[in-house]
Design a protein around this motif. Sequence first.
Motif, PDB file in Angstrom:
ATOM      1  N   ARG A 117       0.865  -1.187   0.000  1.00 19.27           N
ATOM      2  CA  ARG A 117       0.000   0.000   0.000  1.00 19.27           C
ATOM      3  C   ARG A 117       0.900   1.235   0.000  1.00 19.27           C
ATOM      4  N   SER A 118       1.240   1.694  -1.185  1.00 19.45           N
ATOM      5  CA  SER A 118       2.190   2.804  -1.332  1.00 19.45           C
ATOM      6  C   SER A 118       1.664   4.099  -0.724  1.00 19.45           C
ATOM      7  N   LYS A 119       0.327   4.278  -0.721  1.00 19.79           N
ATOM      8  CA  LYS A 119      -0.262   5.525  -0.203  1.00 19.79           C
ATOM      9  C   LYS A 119       0.048   5.738   1.269  1.00 19.79           C
ATOM     10  N   ILE A 120       0.179   4.642   2.029  1.00 20.55           N
ATOM     11  CA  ILE A 120       0.476   4.781   3.463  1.00 20.55           C
ATOM     12  C   ILE A 120       1.933   4.433   3.766  1.00 20.55           C
ATOM     13  N   GLY A 121       2.752   4.312   2.696  1.00 16.36           N
ATOM     14  CA  GLY A 121       4.175   4.066   2.882  1.00 16.36           C
ATOM     15  C   GLY A 121       4.565   2.607   3.008  1.00 16.36           C
ATOM     16  N   LEU A 122       3.597   1.698   2.787  1.00 12.34           N
ATOM     17  CA  LEU A 122       3.899   0.261   2.871  1.00 12.34           C
ATOM     18  C   LEU A 122       4.402  -0.206   1.502  1.00 12.34           C
ATOM     19  N   THR A 123       5.668   0.055   1.228  1.00  9.25           N
ATOM     20  CA  THR A 123       6.271  -0.287  -0.060  1.00  9.25           C
ATOM     21  C   THR A 123       6.918  -1.671   0.011  1.00  9.25           C
ATOM     22  N   PHE A 124       7.375  -2.157  -1.160  1.00 12.78           N
ATOM     23  CA  PHE A 124       8.088  -3.442  -1.202  1.00 12.78           C
ATOM     24  C   PHE A 124       9.282  -3.416  -0.245  1.00 12.78           C
ATOM     25  N   ALA A 125      10.059  -2.331  -0.313  1.00 12.55           N
ATOM     26  CA  ALA A 125      11.275  -2.252   0.502  1.00 12.55           C
ATOM     27  C   ALA A 125      10.952  -2.248   1.994  1.00 12.55           C
ATOM     28  N   ARG A 126       9.918  -1.482   2.386  1.00 13.28           N
ATOM     29  CA  ARG A 126       9.564  -1.408   3.809  1.00 13.28           C
ATOM     30  C   ARG A 126       9.051  -2.755   4.320  1.00 13.28           C
ATOM     31  N   CYS A 127       8.243  -3.417   3.492  1.00 17.42           N
ATOM     32  CA  CYS A 127       7.753  -4.752   3.865  1.00 17.42           C
ATOM     33  C   CYS A 127       8.912  -5.718   4.064  1.00 17.42           C
ATOM     34  N   LEU A 128       9.879  -5.684   3.133  1.00 17.00           N
ATOM     35  CA  LEU A 128      10.995  -6.624   3.189  1.00 17.00           C
ATOM     36  C   LEU A 128      11.850  -6.427   4.432  1.00 17.00           C
ATOM     37  N   ARG A 129      12.050  -5.161   4.826  1.00 22.85           N
ATOM     38  CA  ARG A 129      12.849  -4.893   6.021  1.00 22.85           C
ATOM     39  C   ARG A 129      12.208  -5.525   7.264  1.00 22.85           C
ATOM     40  N   SER A 130      10.868  -5.487   7.324  1.00 20.21           N
ATOM     41  CA  SER A 130      10.158  -6.048   8.479  1.00 20.21           C
ATOM     42  C   SER A 130      10.002  -7.564   8.377  1.00 20.21           C
ATOM     43  N   ILE A 131       9.894  -8.069   7.151  1.00 14.88           N
ATOM     44  CA  ILE A 131       9.684  -9.506   6.934  1.00 14.88           C
ATOM     45  C   ILE A 131      10.814 -10.344   7.536  1.00 14.88           C
ATOM     46  N   LEU A 132      12.034  -9.846   7.440  1.00 14.55           N
ATOM     47  CA  LEU A 132      13.184 -10.610   7.925  1.00 14.55           C
ATOM     48  C   LEU A 132      13.088 -10.881   9.427  1.00 14.55           C
ATOM     49  N   ARG A 133      12.321 -10.031  10.146  1.00 15.62           N
ATOM     50  CA  ARG A 133      12.127 -10.250  11.575  1.00 15.62           C
ATOM     51  C   ARG A 133      10.984 -11.223  11.860  1.00 15.62           C
ATOM     52  N   GLN A 134      10.306 -11.680  10.787  1.00 21.07           N
ATOM     53  CA  GLN A 134       9.207 -12.635  10.932  1.00 21.07           C
ATOM     54  C   GLN A 134       9.681 -14.085  10.777  1.00 21.07           C
ATOM     55  N   ALA A 135      10.975 -14.276  10.661  1.00 23.06           N
ATOM     56  CA  ALA A 135      11.602 -15.606  10.568  1.00 23.06           C
ATOM     57  C   ALA A 135      11.042 -16.483   9.455  1.00 23.06           C
ATOM     58  N   PRO A 136      10.972 -15.961   8.205  1.00 26.68           N
ATOM     59  CA  PRO A 136      10.511 -16.809   7.103  1.00 26.68           C
ATOM     60  C   PRO A 136      11.635 -17.689   6.569  1.00 26.68           C
ATOM     61  N   ASN A 137      11.266 -18.786   5.924  1.00 28.90           N
ATOM     62  CA  ASN A 137      12.239 -19.596   5.178  1.00 28.90           C
ATOM     63  C   ASN A 137      12.284 -19.151   3.726  1.00 28.90           C
ATOM     64  N   ILE A 138      11.093 -18.803   3.206  1.00 31.18           N
ATOM     65  CA  ILE A 138      10.956 -18.451   1.785  1.00 31.18           C
ATOM     66  C   ILE A 138      10.203 -17.130   1.673  1.00 31.18           C
ATOM     67  N   ILE A 139      10.698 -16.251   0.807  1.00 35.67           N
ATOM     68  CA  ILE A 139      10.066 -14.944   0.581  1.00 35.67           C
ATOM     69  C   ILE A 139       9.770 -14.812  -0.904  1.00 35.67           C
ATOM     70  N   MET A 140       8.570 -14.331  -1.221  1.00 37.94           N
ATOM     71  CA  MET A 140       8.249 -14.033  -2.618  1.00 37.94           C
ATOM     72  C   MET A 140       7.931 -12.545  -2.733  1.00 37.94           C
ATOM     73  N   ILE A 141       8.686 -11.856  -3.602  1.00 38.19           N
ATOM     74  CA  ILE A 141       8.487 -10.430  -3.836  1.00 38.19           C
ATOM     75  C   ILE A 141       7.829 -10.287  -5.202  1.00 38.19           C
ATOM     76  N   GLY A 142       6.692  -9.619  -5.251  1.00 40.96           N
ATOM     77  CA  GLY A 142       5.950  -9.503  -6.508  1.00 40.96           C
ATOM     78  C   GLY A 142       6.786  -9.014  -7.668  1.00 40.96           C
ATOM     79  N   GLU A 143       7.620  -7.984  -7.413  1.00 42.14           N
ATOM     80  CA  GLU A 143       8.456  -7.436  -8.492  1.00 42.14           C
ATOM     81  C   GLU A 143       9.601  -6.629  -7.892  1.00 42.14           C
ATOM     82  N   ILE A 144      10.780  -6.773  -8.453  1.00 45.19           N
ATOM     83  CA  ILE A 144      11.911  -5.923  -8.060  1.00 45.19           C
ATOM     84  C   ILE A 144      11.860  -4.677  -8.933  1.00 45.19           C
ATOM     85  N   ARG A 145      11.461  -3.546  -8.305  1.00 46.19           N
ATOM     86  CA  ARG A 145      11.241  -2.318  -9.074  1.00 46.19           C
ATOM     87  C   ARG A 145      12.359  -1.302  -8.933  1.00 46.19           C
TER      88      ARG A 145
END
Length: 356
Positions: free
Chosen positions: A156-184
């Motif tokens: 949700r880019s309007k509220i600042g929830l961008t791909f990059a911001r999501c990814l920074r927080s995702i790493l603290r969620q202890a995932p094994n596999i991450i899928m990013i819709g698009e590297i922009r």
Amino acid sequence: IRYRIDGVLHEKIPPPKRFQAAMLSRIKMMAGMNIAERRLPQDGRIMLKMLGRDIDLRVSSFPSLFGESIVMRILDKSSVMLGMAEVGFLSDQEELFNSLIKRPNGIMLVTGPTGSGKTTTLYAALNKINTTDVKIITVEDPVEYHISGINQVQVRSKIGLTFARCLRSILRQAPNIIMIGEIRDVETAEIAIRASLTGHLVFSTLHTNDAPSAVTRLVDMGVKPFLVSSSVAGVMAQRLVRTICSECREAYEPSTKDLLLLNKKKEDLKDGKLYRGKGCMACAHTGYRKRTGIFEVMPITDRIRDLILEKVPSTVVKTRAREEGMRTMRADGFLKVALGQTTIDEVLRVTQSDIE
């Protein structure tokens, strides 16, 4: 009014002009859009249940010189939840792709233009490796289909929830596999690379014409070559080709030109013939019905890593990959022609940028 069927536009008889305003307003109302706003682009969504299936319509309005243009994209969950074989892989490529998606870490990139089936392929890959002992998180824009057992995040880019911001927080969620819709952008690319280097398997997409161009695109975006060479495990480019209609399929004798183009002998072909569709009611007289994928899978070998570090052009990477056994999309398409699945013209249509 035009319908895009199997990737090709077909014009239909339009309704009278006097219905235009009423039809546009009705569609916008159903999609939850502002019917009074005609000057700015808008996006909406319509949820329907038809013939026992849940259909999701993504609606886009766009102001033009003679009124608004409305595009409705049909998302049918049953059409995207495919197995690896149903996506269109031949056995050798399926085996190679499976070996890449079962790695413990690294980046797997799927490339191709919009509408080339990248999302379907990624979902098929995630479904294959989606087990209770791995945690999978996806970041998408938008989330097109819901998959059981996977944490999916809507950008949700309007509220600042961008791909990059999501990814920074995702790493603290202890995932094994991450899928990013698009590297922009370079920020998203660098975070994805950091994730892969810290023991995560990362899937993502890029818009490039072929597999070798993906690694040079990352370098052109500003990612350091040593990061690209050490993190990317494999790249796959793909296109969708229309398959011959099963109702009006007919065999014909291949010409010498056909055999030269396919680089095949007549005995290599299915029943020694090539196939085409005559055109019937079932395929709207096109000779084609449904689509399948053609692929170009490039694992990153030690020699290709060296080329990436040397910042060579993508053509040099492609030459080396072919020497190591990579099959181009056009070559994969011609194999499917020999198997009687599609036609030479169709493969040439979608691989115009693939220079042999």
